[in-house]
Structures are given as C-alpha cells and as structure tokens.
Design an enzyme around this catalytic site. Structure first.
Site, PDB file in Angstrom:
ATOM      1  N   LYS A 202      43.120  42.667  37.852  1.00 44.56           N
ATOM      2  CA  LYS A 202      42.157  41.375  37.400  1.00 44.56           C
ATOM      3  C   LYS A 202      43.003  40.387  36.959  1.00 44.56           C
ATOM      4  O   LYS A 202      42.734  39.032  37.255  1.00 44.56           O
ATOM      5  CB  LYS A 202      41.374  42.085  36.192  1.00 44.56           C
ATOM      6  N   ARG A 203      43.977  40.615  36.281  1.00 39.02           N
ATOM      7  CA  ARG A 203      45.278  39.720  35.901  1.00 39.02           C
ATOM      8  C   ARG A 203      45.485  38.540  37.032  1.00 39.02           C
ATOM      9  O   ARG A 203      45.589  37.445  36.651  1.00 39.02           O
ATOM     10  CB  ARG A 203      46.276  40.381  35.460  1.00 39.02           C
TER      11      ARG A 203
END
Ligand code: GLU
Length: 437
Positions: A202-203
């Site tokens: 997700k980063r």
C-alpha cells in the site's frame, strides 16, 4: 487438444488488489486467447478470515474490469467433496489424525519436481517439506488440500498464479499423486515490485481495484497496465482488450519481477481517456463531477449534454484522470472559485479597468460561440490599446480559478455569458479592493 480451463481462486479476506487483479487478468486472457474457460473460485474455507463483503468487492472489481467468468464456485459449497477426498487419503494410509486434525504424510525421501511453464524445472527435496494439515479439527479443508481437489474436479488444465505460491506446488503435486490424479500444468508469475524494488504494498500507492475506479481511472487503462506487469509484446505499451486477447500468451511473460509505476499508469489512463468514446466520456465526467461534490446531479443536468460533452473533449487533453477532469470542470457551475496561489503574480490592481471593459463587451456580445467571444474581446482590447497577452491569464484565472485551462475563448464560451461576466466583475472588485488578491 483438450479445452483449456484456468481459474482465478481468490481468498475473500480483503479487497482485490493489484497482484490479484493481475493474476485474474492473465488467467482470463489465457482462456480467451485459447478459446478456453475462465473459472472463478472463491476460496472461503478459512471461515475466520473470509467475509461476504470481500466476496462482493472481488466480484464487483472483476465486473468493472470486464473480466467475466464462465463458471463460479464457492469452495465452502464443496466441503462434502473435500471430506470424502480426505477419507480416501486416510484409507490409503497417506493421511493420519493428530489432535483432531487430519494430516497429509509427506514422503521423507526423494524429490518432487515442478516443471513450471515459466520458471522451468524446479526441484524440491521431500525431506524439506513438512507434513501438512488437510482437514482442520473443525472439519474444514486447508488451502493446499481443497485447491488440489477442486482444481482436479473442475478439470483445470493450467494453474497460473503468483510465484509466492511456488513453495505450495510440490505439496500439491504430492497430494495429486496420493489421490491418483493427474496434476495440471503450472505457471508461476513473476512478482510485482514497487518503484523502490521492494515487494509491492500500500505504501507504493497500490490500492484496491475499486479505489482506482474512485480515483478516476478507466477499466481499459487498468487492464492495459496490469497486462504489462510481467507481460510484454515488443516495446508496445498501449493495448486494447481485443489486442491483448489476440496477442497474450505465456511466451510473452518474462522471468524478472515487474515494477509497478504509478506515473506509467497515469500516462496509460490519459491515453485511454483520449481514445474514449465522447458520449461515454461525457456520462463518466458527469458521474465524477457529482462524486467529487463539484455539482449536484440537477446542476449537471441543467448544464446540458452538449456543453458537458464539449467540456469533456476539451478537458481530457490536459487531465489524466476523470477526477482531475471533474475538478477542472468546476468553472462550468455557479459558485465562488478560489484563486490559486500562483495567480497572485498577474492579477494586478491596474488591470481592473481592462477586465471591466471586457466584462461589458461580453455582456453585450450576442454570438457567444468561441469565435463570437474572441471578436468581442479583441475589439475591447483594441479600444484599450492592450495586447491579448496582457489580460489572457487574468481572464483565465477569473473565469476558471486556474492558470491552466483549454483555449481562452472556448473557456469563456463554455462558462457562458452569465458566469463569465459575473466572475470578471468579481475579480474587478477583488483587485480594486485589495491591490492583489
Ligand atoms: N486462495 C489462494 C490465494 O488467494 C489461491 C492460490 C492459487 O491460485 O492456488 O492466494
């Protein structure tokens, strides 16, 4: 040759993310390219982690991407079948009971070979594989076991999945053999990395498929982008769905990890926005205008399809997502437009009289087409003895609230007489009152 049958087998423990969507797409393309079947199997036997909401989200994501399935199964509908297969292994003496669970006994010697269609021959020493639970104490089957029984019962010919599953494959092959069934062919796809070359997360901005929809991406852009995560055809970047079906095969899948690049996704989306059918684009733009809270459905309706369509065709030139287009369309609707910070430099107090003169000229302009507007503005500027470039940016900022927009006369014409004149006069008041905004 027997019909090709592939499957996408998500566990409904969360949303459909980039990795899962890529796996689904590669299977779907493989089936469509070979005239085979694409099977969707929801692997929901882990009842503590599976949710109905996740199932709905996965189906909705696949529908939005138009990756339609030919058959749909839910693994929990097949618990009886899994239990019977487990009993068969028990009878054959290759499974045993321990602490209420049923275990599969892995041979202690020998090697299990995976002949992977992409990775080639991969050998696993059986001594390194551990016995594994096939039925939990609550009677539900585990992934490795249910997967084998189902792939085999469903006649799956090719298992195409992420290479994070490679370590499961020798265990699955051993279970096939123990059941006296023929394993399918396997192809493990290279993993997807973030731009910093670590595992995609997700980063890196990799979010659920439906979040990309919310952010204003087109499904055909995502399909194009996902296809290029590990597959290539020369140096071509833009592929339609039809082209992908025609060209896709495992021979185009590389061995090295694919890199997820959000800038490239934006570029591909822009390319597809520019290719989109105008009526569809117009409909989508109106939906995103409402989604982004820029105008109500009634206000969009009041604007009329003709203008919206014209706006959509102009705004797609400089905006890469439907969300960006929707925000750029704000000037079409009544309401205050905040001036961007970078506008301060050219909104000078001494321009107030010129802007007022242009407002009056537009007020009296009968032909409000871009050409009519241009003529009115140029006549006013002749009288003032000013070049267009002295006032172009101030007019643009006053009417659109932005320093970048489609052509000035088109923008004025699109905004219409009422809004254009009102916003120019508002700018005059702001300039006269404060010097600079
Ligand atoms: N349910 C597994 C997963 O979501 C399926 C893996 C496979 O394709 O065999 O990872």
């Amino acid at each position: 040759m027997a019909e090709i049958r592939v499957r996408f087998a998500p566990s409904p423990t969360g949303y459909l993310h980039v990795g899962g969507a890529r796996t689904a797409l590669f299977n779907w393309l493989y089936a469509r390219h070979h005239g085979g079947k694409f099977i969707l199997r929801i692997e929901d036997t882990d009842r503590t982690r599976s949710t109905e909401e996740a199932i709905e989200q996965i189906l909705e994501s696949l529908r939005w991407l138009e990756l339609y399935w030919d058959e749909l199964y839910r693994q929990t509908d097949r618990l009886e079948v899994h239990r019977r297969a487990a009993e068969e292994l028990l009878r054959k003496g290759v499974a045993y009971e321990h602490e209420g669970a049923l275990w599969f006994r892995v041979p202690k010697t020998g090697v299990t070979v995976v002949e992977d269609l992409l990775l080639g021959r991969v050998e696993f020493a059986n001594s390194e594989l551990k016995d594994l639970v096939i039925l939990r104490s609550d009677g539900t089957p585990t992934y490795n076991f249910a997967c084998v029984v189902d792939d085999s019962d469903m006649g799956i010919t090719h298992v195409i999945r992420g290479d994070d599953h490679l370590n499961n494959t020798p265990k699955q092959i051993l279970i096939y053999r123990a059941l006296g069934r023929e394993p399918p062919k396997f192809a493990h796809l290279p993993m997807i990395l973030g731009p910093d070359k670590t595992k995609l997360s997700k980063r890196h901005g990799a979010v659920s498929v439906l979040e990309y929809r919310r952010r204003g991406f087109l499904p055909e852009a995502l399909v194009n982008f996902f296809a290029r995560l590990g597959w290539s055809h020369g140096d071509q970047e833009i592929f339609s769905r039809e082209e992908l079906i025609e060209l896709f095969d495992l021979s185009g899948v590389g061995k090295s990890a694919a890199v997820f690049d959000e800038q490239k996704l934006l570029w591909i989306n822009h390319e597809w926005l520019r290719r989109a059918d105008p009526s569809r684009l117009c409909r989508l733009l109106s939906e995103y205008i409402v989604q982004e809270g820029i105008a109500s459905p009634e206000e969009v309706g009041a604007l009329g399809e003709g203008k919206l369509r014209w706006a959509a065709e102009l705004l797609r030139e400089r905006n890469k997502t439907l969300v960006a287009m929707a925000h750029a369309a704000r000037f079409l609707f009544p309401g205050e437009l905040p001036w961007p910070e970078e506008a301060a430099g050219f909104l000078k107090e001494e321009l107030a009289p010129a802007l007022e003169a242009i407002a009056s000229a537009l007020e009296g302009c009968r032909d409000f087409s871009p050409a009519g507007v241009e003529q009115a503005v140029r006549e006013a500027l002749d009288e003032l003895g000013l070049p267009l470039k002295a006032v172009a940016q101030p007019i643009r900022v006053a009417i659109t609230g932005r320093t970048v927009s489609p052509g000035l006369f088109e923008v004025i014409s699109l905004a219409g007489r009422g809004l254009s004149v009102a916003r120019l006069r508002q700018a005059v008041r702001r300039l006269a009152g404060k010097g600079t905004p």
